[in-house]
Design a protein around this motif. Structure first.
Motif, mmCIF file in Angstrom:
data_model
loop_
_atom_site.group_PDB
_atom_site.id
_atom_site.type_symbol
_atom_site.label_atom_id
_atom_site.label_comp_id
_atom_site.label_asym_id
_atom_site.label_seq_id
_atom_site.Cartn_x
_atom_site.Cartn_y
_atom_site.Cartn_z
ATOM 1 N N PHE B 52 38.831 31.088 30.971
ATOM 2 C CA PHE B 52 39.462 32.335 30.538
ATOM 3 C C PHE B 52 40.829 32.436 31.194
ATOM 4 O O PHE B 52 40.965 32.235 32.395
ATOM 5 N N LEU B 53 41.826 32.741 30.418
ATOM 6 C CA LEU B 53 43.170 32.914 30.965
ATOM 7 C C LEU B 53 43.709 34.281 30.581
ATOM 8 O O LEU B 53 43.659 34.658 29.405
ATOM 9 N N GLN B 54 44.193 35.020 31.560
ATOM 10 C CA GLN B 54 44.988 36.205 31.220
ATOM 11 C C GLN B 54 46.441 35.795 31.347
ATOM 12 O O GLN B 54 46.924 35.497 32.433
ATOM 13 N N MET B 55 47.134 35.775 30.216
ATOM 14 C CA MET B 55 48.508 35.270 30.199
ATOM 15 C C MET B 55 49.503 36.411 30.417
ATOM 16 O O MET B 55 49.129 37.559 30.573
#
Lengths: 266, 382, 82
Positions: B52-55
């Motif tokens: 999961f990436l929060q950009m």
């Protein structure tokens, strides 16, 4: 060319203008990769848009030519999904610092292991010579016909402040240093930024009376000095070359492995 | 299975369905009313070994999703109108480079920041035409939790089958609605996996040469085949070209692979349409109100039916034309100024019989709102 | 393509003429003036016997068109293979 094994020969001669510094960056990059002795199957090059971005078509790696300024964002997705890949992201100065400025600082902040090479020719070359965020005050461009009143970023300071754990600068004149720094940047276990002053005789040189390619290279020799060198102390106005930041901090992909263990209750 | 029955939000259903479909990576940026999808993904993905990436914004979110897809993972992002606007650039890139991914747009009131916490369905045309340049697109939707689950999985299946980005259009009401859902057992809904090339190491691999069935087997970045990906018009190896015949071949392929298979991706539900004289056409939250009204009026003997569309793009014109053929009138129920109404008018034999029942004030259209329009059309006054 | 060879030279300069765009960087920076641009504007090693093997022409060539080959090293390598 000793590193021929790493290029897609059928696309040569390349599309860059005579004397373009980007070719010297490519030259040094291939040597650095060869010296590291790594399998090209493990290399991914992700580029944005512009003259610099065309570099990805010439290397025999997995290559992705993406959107203007967004290369680091694409690269982040690749790296997090397959951390074993070596990800190299060459960018132009407009690419990295203008339209991609936000992605640049956030990639640095995350400390995700990849190599950002800012090929700084101080101009938008492909669109015909408009000033960029690295052109600097007083330069001329097709959109600065009376002289540029925009001040430039200092890429090294910006990258350092944003949290990059390897930050270096050199020029295309210093070709051995360039290959050495690229190799160190690739080997660095974190987000690395290498700014390369790369001459654009066609668009920048011509408009700014900087001369042809050899003259522009001469100016890199005379106008720069190694960090803490006698030359720099004697002439503080010189642009510094060298490795400004080299430190180890937790790397993003390895941190995420920790998150996975935690989420699984391991 | 009782523990497979849950009482959860639509957004969470969507996230669970993505996990069911085998999503390996999600990147996103917080935005109301889609944020719960990202939140749930941040919990679930690492549990299943995904990332999961929060950009830093929606632009980079979709870019990261596209990059991750190239390494062989199923990938997804979720957003709402303003974020979807920012994603249009990368959406076009995914179309051009034929990289599978799923983009969820939980619609709110627009344009601009509009009504962040209220419902709207104004992004239907943006899903179709939002990115520049000619292209075909797949966009699906849902009005209840079972369908959110099913259509999310279908979105991943379509993305893999046609090597294209697929848009899942939800809306604020559906996304935040809590209702009961039975999570399907593994294997209950078929999954389409990544089609990988059988071409061996050392043999020339063409990432952009369609097979006879139109599908293009992929090779993961990091695998033995090193090729190029570019948003420029490209040849079968992925290298830029300006040759008119290659350019034409590619745009034809990009459009045809979807348009020629539109029947295979058409999903809809018919309610009480067999003997209907009046037809509602609707989708998403609006379809719940339309269905409620249909079922109520049926009890009074009125011959009203509902065609609920789950596939909006490619627009199922044949299905719509057939369903509308013998109707006294057709009422399209949607929460915008008539984005699907226009398509329905283009599809039917007599567009004068097609009316719009809408609400664009941030409130869910009610059965009463629809009934009032029906009475007006029937000349009975409100 | 082999451009110039002299029996007495310790090094050979392979110059890929088709790749060379004639920017003159190799000519300008060679400490021994080994290179010259020929009538077609392409780099050409006219004094290979003066070459000291610094390889800066090769390293700085933006066209990746120059390779300096050390004959003795090449010979040694050849023998190793035998």
């Amino acid at each position: 060319m000793p590193a021929r094994d790493y290029i897609r020969e059928r696309f040569f001669p390349h599309m860059w203008c005579p004397g373009c510094g980007h070719g010297i960056v490519l030259n040094a990059l291939l040597r650095a990769v060869e010296a590291l002795g790594l399998d090209k199957k493990n290399f991914v090059m992700v580029s944005g848009i512009g003259c610099s971005a065309r570099i990805s078509g010439y290397v025999d790696f997995h290559s992705m030519h993406t959107l203007h300024g967004r290369a680091l964002a694409f690269a982040t997705g690749i790296k997090i999904s397959k951390p074993e890949l070596n990800v190299i992201v060459p960018m132009g100065d407009g690419d990295a610092m203008a339209i991609g400025g936000n992605h640049f600082i956030h990639a640095a902040r995350r400390n995700i292991e990849m190599t950002a090479i800012v090929m700084n020719n101080r101009i938008y070359g492909m669109t015909g010579g408009q000033f960029s965020p690295l052109s600097g005050y007083g330069t001329m461009g097709t959109t600065a016909p009376y002289g540029n009143i925009d001040h430039g970023f200092n890429t090294v300071d910006l990258a350092s402040s944003a949290g990059a754990t390897f930050v270096a600068r050199t020029t295309t004149y210093h070709a051995r240093e360039l290959a050495d720094f690229i190799g160190q940047a690739i080997s660095h276990p974190g987000f690395s930024v290498l700014e390369v002053l790369s001459q654009c005789p066609t668009q920048f040189g011509r408009r700014n009376k900087a001369g042809d390619a050899p003259e522009m290279l001469e100016s890199y020799r005379t106008g720069t000095a190694r960090i803490d060198s006698k030359k720099k102390r004697e002439n503080p106005d010189l642009i510094e070359r060298g490795i400004f930041v080299q430190k180890e901090l937790p790397e993003y992909c390895r941190e995420y492995e920790r998150i996975i263990s935690k989420a699984r209750g391991e | 299975m009782s523990d497979a029955v849950k009482f959860i939000q639509g957004n969470v259903v969507c996230a669970e369905a993505a996990v069911y479909a085998g999503v390996g990576m999600f990147a996103g940026y917080p935005i109301t009313p889609s944020t719960e999808i990202a939140e749930h993904m941040s919990v679930r993905l690492p549990q299943v070994g995904g990332k999961f990436l929060q950009m830093e914004d929606e632009i980079s979110s979709l870019c990261a999703v596209i990059g991750a897809s190239l390494t062989g993972h199923k990938t997804m992002t979720a957003t709402s109108g303003p974020g979807f606007s920012l994603m249009q650039e990368a959406l076009g890139y995914a179309v051009m480079t034929e990289i599978p991914c799923v983009i969820v747009d939980v619609m709110r009131g627009g344009p601009s920041t509009g009504l962040p916490t209220h419902v709207g369905q104004g992004d239907v045309m943006q899903a179709r035409y939002g990115t520049h340049g000619d292209h075909a697109i797949i966009a699906v939707t849902a009005s209840n939790h079972a369908d959110i689950f099913r259509m999310t999985v279908e979105a991943f299946n379509f993305a893999e089958t046609y090597r294209t980005p697929v848009i899942l259009l939800l809306d604020e009401v559906i996304g935040h609605l809590r209702e009961k859902i039975r999570i399907p057992e593994p294997g209950e809904i078929p999954l389409v996996g990544r089609l990988r090339t059988a071409v061996e190491h050392g043999v020339d691999y063409h990432p952009y040469l369609p097979r006879e069935d139109g599908r293009l087997p992929m090779s993961d970045f990091g695998d033995v085949h090193r090729y190029n990906v570019t948003g420029l018009y490209h040849d079968m190896w992925g290298f830029p070209t300006e040759k008119p015949e290659v350019v034409y071949g590619l745009i034809r392929h990009l459009v045809d692979k979807i348009d020629h298979n539109s029947e295979k991706m058409t999903r809809f539900r018919k309610y009480h349409t067999k003997d209907a004289e009046t037809l509602f056409i609707s989708y998403g939250a609006a379809a719940r109100s339309a269905l409620h009204l249909v079922e109520n009026r049926r009890k009074r003997g009125e011959r009203i039916g509902l065609l609920e569309l789950n596939t909006l793009w490619p627009f199922p014109a044949d299905i719509v034309r057939e369903a509308c053929r013998d109707m006294n009138f057709v009422l399209v129920v949607e929460m915008n100024m008539g984005q699907i109404t226009r398509e329905v008018k283009l599809a039917v034999e007599d567009p004068r019989k097609v009316y719009l029942a809408n609400r664009v004030d941030g409130e869910l259209i009610t059965p009463m709102d629809i009934q009032n329009i029906v009475r007006l059309i029937q000349g009975r006054g409100v | 393509m082999k451009n110039s060879e002299t029996k007495t030279a310790a090094r050979e300069h392979h110059i890929e003429r088709a790749w060379c765009k004639g920017c003159g960087i190799c000519v300008h920076f060679c400490p021994k003036q080994v290179h010259k641009l020929d009538e077609e504007g392409k780099a050409c090693a006219v004094r290979p016997e003066d070459c000291i093997g610094c390889r800066l022409c090769e390293l700085r060539c933006p066209d990746l068109a120059i390779e300096v080959i050390d004959r003795q090293a090449a010979d040694r390598q050849g023998k190793d293979h035998e």
